[in-house]
Each structure stands twice: as C-alpha cells, then as structure tokens.
Design an enzyme around this catalytic site. Sequence first.
Site, short mmCIF file in Angstrom:
data_model
loop_
_atom_site.label_atom_id
_atom_site.label_comp_id
_atom_site.label_asym_id
_atom_site.label_seq_id
_atom_site.Cartn_x
_atom_site.Cartn_y
_atom_site.Cartn_z
N ARG A 99 0.88 -1.18 0.00
CA ARG A 99 0.00 0.00 0.00
C ARG A 99 0.91 1.22 0.00
NH1 ARG A 99 -5.34 1.24 3.51
NH2 ARG A 99 -6.10 -0.01 1.77
N HIS A 126 -7.14 1.07 -6.54
CA HIS A 126 -7.42 0.16 -5.41
C HIS A 126 -8.17 -1.06 -5.96
CE1 HIS A 126 -7.79 -1.17 -1.43
NE2 HIS A 126 -8.62 -0.29 -0.91
N GLN A 129 -10.15 -3.64 -3.73
CA GLN A 129 -11.42 -3.10 -3.25
C GLN A 129 -12.50 -3.27 -4.33
OE1 GLN A 129 -12.20 -1.52 -0.16
NE2 GLN A 129 -14.23 -1.91 -1.00
N ASP A 218 -16.99 7.49 -1.50
CA ASP A 218 -15.74 7.30 -0.77
C ASP A 218 -15.41 8.65 -0.14
OD1 ASP A 218 -13.25 6.44 0.16
OD2 ASP A 218 -12.25 6.62 -1.79
N CYS A 257 -16.37 2.07 0.38
CA CYS A 257 -15.23 1.16 0.62
C CYS A 257 -14.79 1.19 2.08
CB CYS A 257 -14.08 1.53 -0.30
SG CYS A 257 -13.55 3.24 -0.10
N ARG A 285 -13.81 -8.35 1.09
CA ARG A 285 -12.37 -8.15 0.87
C ARG A 285 -11.64 -9.46 1.20
NH1 ARG A 285 -10.03 -3.17 1.07
NH2 ARG A 285 -8.25 -4.41 0.39
N1 CP Z 1 -11.26 -0.04 2.20
C1 CP Z 1 -10.00 -0.15 2.66
O1 CP Z 1 -9.04 -0.38 1.91
O2 CP Z 1 -9.88 -0.02 4.00
P1 CP Z 1 -8.53 0.13 4.83
O3 CP Z 1 -7.93 1.46 4.46
O4 CP Z 1 -8.94 0.06 6.26
O5 CP Z 1 -7.62 -0.99 4.45
N1 NVA Z 2 -9.67 6.95 -1.40
C1 NVA Z 2 -9.33 6.45 -0.09
C2 NVA Z 2 -9.63 4.99 0.02
C3 NVA Z 2 -9.45 4.40 1.38
C4 NVA Z 2 -9.66 2.92 1.42
C5 NVA Z 2 -7.87 6.74 0.22
O1 NVA Z 2 -7.04 6.57 -0.68
O2 NVA Z 2 -7.58 7.14 1.34
#
Ligand code: CP
Ligand code: NVA
Length: 298
Positions: A99, A126, A129, A218, A257, A285
């Site tokens: 990530r 993502h 997701q 989101d 999400c 997930r």
């Molecule tokens: N939706 C999602 O990716 O959640 P987290 O940021 O908690 O992993």
């Molecule tokens: N768009 C958000 C998604 C979190 C799961 C971010 O990148 O923070």
Amino acid sequence: MKDFLELYDFSTDELNEMLVLSTDLKKLYKSGKRDLCLAGKTLAMLFEKPSLRTRMSFEVAMTDLGGNAIYLKGPIGGREPVKDMARVLSGYTQGIMARTFAHQTIIELSEYASVPVINALSDYSHPCQAMADFLTIQEHLGKLKGLTIAYVGDGNNVTRSLAFGCAKLGMKLTVASPKGYELDTASIEKAIAIRAGSVEQFNDVASAVKGADVIYTDTWVSMGQEDEKAKRVKDFEGFQVNSDVLKYSPDAKVMHCLPAYRGYEISDEVAESKNSVIFDQAENRLHFQRALLKKLLS
Ligand code: CP
Ligand code: NVA
C-alpha cells in the site's frame, strides 16, 4: 498472471474467473472447511499508509489458507532503494503486497520482484477493493452485466479501479464530482476504449444517480490529502450521499469502501439504512483476497 496491479491488465474472462473462485472459496469457508493451499508460504505486507480492512483481511486470508503474513510499516524506498527491497523480499517470501503513496513504487516492486506483487492501494488505484465490490454487487443483484453504478464524490483511486472494472465487466459507471475533482480524462478514455462497458462523468448528482442500481461513495479526503481537508469539505458541498440522493433511485444498494466519514460524504442515516451493503463489501475483501492469493501464490 504474475502480479495484481490494476484491473485494466486483466481480460473480462480473467476477472470473472476470479469472482467465481471467490464465491467458491467463500462457500467452502462458510461450510467450515479449509483449503490449506498456501501451507508454508509467506506474504510480505508493506504499508506506507494506515489500514484496517486491507491489513486484517490479507493476514486472515493467508492464515486461513495455511500460510503466514508479515506486516512492515514505513516508507518503501526510504532506507534502501525499492528495487533492492523487491529482490531481498523475493528471497524470503512467496508474495509481496504493498500500500503506497506513489503508484510507481508498486510498479517498481513488480519489475524487480521475482514473486507476485499485489496492489493493496496506491494513489492511482485500489483494485482489490473494486473486486470485492463487484463480488458484493453480484451477490445482492444476481449479476453484473448491464448494471449501473453511480459514484458520487472524488474521482480518486477507488473510482479509477471501479471504472476499469465496470468497463471490463460490461457495466456502466456514472461519476458525479464537483468541478476540479473529476476522474482524470486519460483514465476515462482508457476505460471507454475497453468498450464492453461505459464510464460517464457528470458535475451534478442527479444526472449520475437517476435509475442507478448502486450508489457508491468514498471519502472526500484520501490518505495523504489531510492538509486539503478544509477546502475539500467546502468544495464537495452538495455531494453527500443522503436520503435526498436516494430519492433518485430508492432501491439502489448503497456502497462505501470504508472508512466512512459520516456527515461528510455519507449521512449516518443512509450508511445504516436497509439499502446499505457496506459491511458485506468489507467482508468480501477477505473472500476475494483468498481467491487472489490462491491464484497467485499457490
Ligand atoms: N477499504 C480499505 O481499503 O480499507 P482500509 O484502508 O482500512 O484498508
Ligand atoms: N480513497 C481512499 C480509500 C481508502 C480505502 C484513500 O485513498 O484514502
């Protein structure tokens, strides 16, 4: 396939096969049986940003499949080059998930790692997701092809993966964003060129949401954008998914999400309504990622 970087890289058939495997593994899991296909295997989990769902669901998935996951938090490429980390971890593990802030970091990991690399969210996309989201829609509405998802809010990493996924899976994505926060034109054109589905950007909520099967939102402030919060909250006024928005499509499933910032991009009332499937999404997930890990690592 070696890596899972973006839904754009996969064919319609490959995406559908992953959804079928997710459903099969979910059924097995719910029946109390275990598939230990990853016994003796280790996944490295690199995080530059916080996480609840992604970290937990990947770790639970690895454990459930008989394997092991190791969590590393911190800047990737801070202490040593990304390309060195990729090769060191390839000697210790059977897979790397990451990530990141920059999407380029994930691409560089994939170029230098000899083991599979999984995108667990970057500033660009993502995909894990979006696949869990498609699984959820299929479970609730019985199909994907021909359905419309209306995405209300910031044209961000989540929107982009939904756009590529919808285009591949024969779905329509309509996006409603304030001016300046649209999904970038290059991504829209890339999605449209896939031709199986379609993507359309609007600057008002009603045009995107009328008649939609799913209404998705989101956060207005993604991880790394915290300094822009005050401006974004002002700019996104009128783009909250609330009971007024639901009137345009009263039976639509509501998706997010998570994490959700209630009172901003979604009202508490709608998040808790009978339309909301947000916790099914979160659970899926786990089920999608078990399928992904089985496919890539076993
Ligand atoms: N939706 C999602 O990716 O959640 P987290 O940021 O908690 O992993
Ligand atoms: N768009 C958000 C998604 C979190 C799961 C971010 O990148 O923070």
